[in-house]
Scaffold this active site. Sequence first.
Site, PDB file in Angstrom:
ATOM      1  N   ARG A 145      22.640 -23.262  66.609  1.00  7.28           N
ATOM      2  CA  ARG A 145      21.590 -22.279  66.902  1.00  7.28           C
ATOM      3  C   ARG A 145      21.047 -22.440  68.321  1.00  7.28           C
ATOM      4  O   ARG A 145      20.600 -21.479  68.927  1.00  7.28           O
ATOM      5  CB  ARG A 145      20.406 -22.450  65.932  1.00  7.28           C
ATOM      6  CG  ARG A 145      20.712 -22.098  64.482  1.00  7.28           C
ATOM      7  CD  ARG A 145      19.407 -21.980  63.711  1.00  7.28           C
ATOM      8  NE  ARG A 145      19.574 -22.032  62.273  1.00  7.28           N
ATOM      9  CZ  ARG A 145      19.889 -20.976  61.512  1.00  7.28           C
ATOM     10  NH1 ARG A 145      20.095 -19.800  62.061  1.00  7.28           N
ATOM     11  NH2 ARG A 145      19.998 -21.116  60.204  1.00  7.28           N
TER      12      ARG A 145
ATOM     13  N   PHE B 228      33.584 -14.885  63.329  1.00 11.02           N
ATOM     14  CA  PHE B 228      32.400 -15.677  63.000  1.00 11.02           C
ATOM     15  C   PHE B 228      31.830 -16.245  64.286  1.00 11.02           C
ATOM     16  O   PHE B 228      32.475 -17.009  64.993  1.00 11.02           O
ATOM     17  CB  PHE B 228      32.692 -16.781  61.990  1.00 11.02           C
ATOM     18  CG  PHE B 228      31.408 -17.291  61.410  1.00 11.02           C
ATOM     19  CD1 PHE B 228      30.735 -16.571  60.431  1.00 11.02           C
ATOM     20  CD2 PHE B 228      30.822 -18.447  61.904  1.00 11.02           C
ATOM     21  CE1 PHE B 228      29.507 -16.998  59.940  1.00 11.02           C
ATOM     22  CE2 PHE B 228      29.591 -18.885  61.413  1.00 11.02           C
ATOM     23  CZ  PHE B 228      28.945 -18.156  60.430  1.00 11.02           C
TER      24      PHE B 228
ATOM     25  N   GLY C 158      17.817 -17.173  61.834  1.00  7.62           N
ATOM     26  CA  GLY C 158      18.716 -16.749  62.907  1.00  7.62           C
ATOM     27  C   GLY C 158      18.081 -15.890  63.982  1.00  7.62           C
ATOM     28  O   GLY C 158      18.438 -15.989  65.147  1.00  7.62           O
TER      29      GLY C 158
ATOM     30  N   LYS D 170      28.330  -6.154  64.125  1.00  9.42           N
ATOM     31  CA  LYS D 170      29.781  -6.368  64.024  1.00  9.42           C
ATOM     32  C   LYS D 170      30.498  -5.052  63.787  1.00  9.42           C
ATOM     33  O   LYS D 170      30.067  -4.241  62.970  1.00  9.42           O
ATOM     34  CB  LYS D 170      30.105  -7.317  62.864  1.00  9.42           C
ATOM     35  CG  LYS D 170      30.039  -8.763  63.239  1.00  9.42           C
ATOM     36  CD  LYS D 170      30.643  -9.653  62.152  1.00  9.42           C
ATOM     37  CE  LYS D 170      30.183 -11.087  62.368  1.00  9.42           C
ATOM     38  NZ  LYS D 170      30.608 -11.986  61.287  1.00  9.42           N
TER      39      LYS D 170
ATOM     40  N   ASP E  32      23.942 -19.569  63.381  1.00 13.89           N
ATOM     41  CA  ASP E  32      24.398 -20.912  63.002  1.00 13.89           C
ATOM     42  C   ASP E  32      25.685 -20.884  62.204  1.00 13.89           C
ATOM     43  O   ASP E  32      26.080 -19.854  61.641  1.00 13.89           O
ATOM     44  CB  ASP E  32      23.342 -21.597  62.131  1.00 13.89           C
ATOM     45  CG  ASP E  32      23.309 -21.021  60.714  1.00 13.89           C
ATOM     46  OD1 ASP E  32      23.198 -19.776  60.579  1.00 13.89           O
ATOM     47  OD2 ASP E  32      23.433 -21.787  59.746  1.00 13.89           O
TER      48      ASP E  32
ATOM     49  N   GLU F  65      16.567  -8.493  63.905  1.00 15.76           N
ATOM     50  CA  GLU F  65      17.639  -9.212  63.208  1.00 15.76           C
ATOM     51  C   GLU F  65      18.593  -9.804  64.234  1.00 15.76           C
ATOM     52  O   GLU F  65      18.723  -9.293  65.343  1.00 15.76           O
ATOM     53  CB  GLU F  65      18.402  -8.241  62.301  1.00 15.76           C
ATOM     54  CG  GLU F  65      18.519  -8.583  60.843  1.00 15.76           C
ATOM     55  CD  GLU F  65      18.950  -9.980  60.431  1.00 15.76           C
ATOM     56  OE1 GLU F  65      18.754 -10.965  61.168  1.00 15.76           O
ATOM     57  OE2 GLU F  65      19.497 -10.082  59.325  1.00 15.76           O
ATOM     58  N   ASP F  66      19.241 -10.877  63.840  1.00 23.59           N
ATOM     59  CA  ASP F  66      20.214 -11.477  64.755  1.00 23.59           C
ATOM     60  C   ASP F  66      21.526 -10.698  64.733  1.00 23.59           C
ATOM     61  O   ASP F  66      22.063 -10.349  65.765  1.00 23.59           O
ATOM     62  CB  ASP F  66      20.438 -12.967  64.434  1.00 23.59           C
ATOM     63  CG  ASP F  66      20.727 -13.235  62.958  1.00 23.59           C
ATOM     64  OD1 ASP F  66      20.765 -12.277  62.151  1.00 23.59           O
ATOM     65  OD2 ASP F  66      20.909 -14.414  62.599  1.00 23.59           O
TER      66      ASP F  66
ATOM     67  N   ASP G 233      26.098  -7.631  59.704  1.00 26.28           N
ATOM     68  CA  ASP G 233      27.491  -7.871  59.306  1.00 26.28           C
ATOM     69  C   ASP G 233      27.832  -6.916  58.163  1.00 26.28           C
ATOM     70  O   ASP G 233      28.219  -5.777  58.397  1.00 26.28           O
ATOM     71  CB  ASP G 233      27.635  -9.355  58.947  1.00 26.28           C
ATOM     72  CG  ASP G 233      29.060  -9.745  58.582  1.00 26.28           C
ATOM     73  OD1 ASP G 233      29.976  -8.936  58.810  1.00 26.28           O
ATOM     74  OD2 ASP G 233      29.257 -10.858  58.062  1.00 26.28           O
TER      75      ASP G 233
HETATM   76  P1  IMP Z   1      24.820  -9.270  56.249  1.00 22.90           P
HETATM   77  O1  IMP Z   1      23.876  -9.196  55.089  1.00 22.90           O
HETATM   78  O2  IMP Z   1      26.249  -9.441  55.805  1.00 22.90           O
HETATM   79  O3  IMP Z   1      24.664  -8.135  57.233  1.00 22.90           O
HETATM   80  O4  IMP Z   1      24.533 -10.641  56.985  1.00 22.90           O
HETATM   81  C1  IMP Z   1      23.429 -10.819  57.752  1.00 22.90           C
HETATM   82  C2  IMP Z   1      23.165 -12.286  57.985  1.00 22.90           C
HETATM   83  O5  IMP Z   1      24.336 -13.096  57.822  1.00 22.90           O
HETATM   84  C3  IMP Z   1      22.738 -12.495  59.405  1.00 22.90           C
HETATM   85  O6  IMP Z   1      21.350 -12.368  59.528  1.00 22.90           O
HETATM   86  C4  IMP Z   1      23.227 -13.885  59.709  1.00 22.90           C
HETATM   87  O7  IMP Z   1      22.252 -14.828  59.320  1.00 22.90           O
HETATM   88  C5  IMP Z   1      24.447 -14.054  58.833  1.00 22.90           C
HETATM   89  N1  IMP Z   1      25.691 -13.797  59.585  1.00 22.90           N
HETATM   90  C6  IMP Z   1      26.513 -12.736  59.500  1.00 22.90           C
HETATM   91  N2  IMP Z   1      27.562 -12.836  60.326  1.00 22.90           N
HETATM   92  C7  IMP Z   1      27.406 -14.010  60.980  1.00 22.90           C
HETATM   93  C8  IMP Z   1      28.166 -14.686  62.001  1.00 22.90           C
HETATM   94  O8  IMP Z   1      29.208 -14.225  62.508  1.00 22.90           O
HETATM   95  N3  IMP Z   1      27.666 -15.889  62.406  1.00 22.90           N
HETATM   96  C9  IMP Z   1      26.524 -16.440  61.906  1.00 22.90           C
HETATM   97  N4  IMP Z   1      25.776 -15.829  60.965  1.00 22.90           N
HETATM   98  C10 IMP Z   1      26.218 -14.630  60.498  1.00 22.90           C
HETATM   99 MG    MG Z   2      19.954 -14.130  59.666  1.00 26.09          MG
END
Ligand code: IMP
Ligand code: MG
Length: 183
Positions: free
Chosen positions: A169, A156, A48, A135, A163, A103-104, A107
């Site tokens: 993407r 989302f 991502g 977020k 993606d 990082e993208d 969340d």
């Molecule tokens: P976390 O571990 O919950 O912070 O998630 C991080 C990863 O989840 C990111 O690097 C994304 O790859 C994916 N992710 C989280 N939220 C989204 C979203 O809204 N759209 C797409 N990918 C997401």
């Molecule tokens: Mg990611």
Amino acid sequence: MQSKDISQVLYTEGQIARRVAELGAAITADYAGEPAEQGIVVVSVLRGAAIFMADLCRQIGLPLEMDYMAVSSYGNGTESSGMVRILKDVTADLEGKHVIIAEDILDSGLTLERLIDELASRGPASIEVATLLRKRRQGQAAIDCRYVGFECPDEFIVGYGLDYAERYRNLPFIGILRPDIYQ
Ligand code: IMP
Ligand code: MG
């Protein structure tokens, strides 16, 4: 067309480019005084963050290495599994280096929490996080992100690297995916 699956555009191509340029300028200013032997390694989290990293690094006016990690956290769903597995590790030696994790999106924060712990064990001079999106949501791990592109709604979202089931993407903008696509 993929764009018909988007219910709302959050950040246009131009807005993203301007914000990434600002982040690059901030990083350039913050690290300009560091001695050359304590080099910068920008570590991107595949897949991502690859597009963000490519654009960000071209806005940093200092020598740097680019390296990549791959972790699995989501599978093909839209909810964090809580499990973060390292699928591919960096090849650079991080000892004594300034690491910037690109990082993208932040969340739940579980992915970054695990990555920071892991990379900290390699003896870097410093670790900072540059996340394009953060977020606004409850229950997010307390991660100290020095560089944040946009605080985004708890929806989302896809595009510019992000993606759903490996699609979207390559959209040049970031938008909210229509819920009927994944429900
Ligand atoms: P976390 O571990 O919950 O912070 O998630 C991080 C990863 O989840 C990111 O690097 C994304 O790859 C994916 N992710 C989280 N939220 C989204 C979203 O809204 N759209 C797409 N990918 C997401
Ligand atoms: Mg990611």
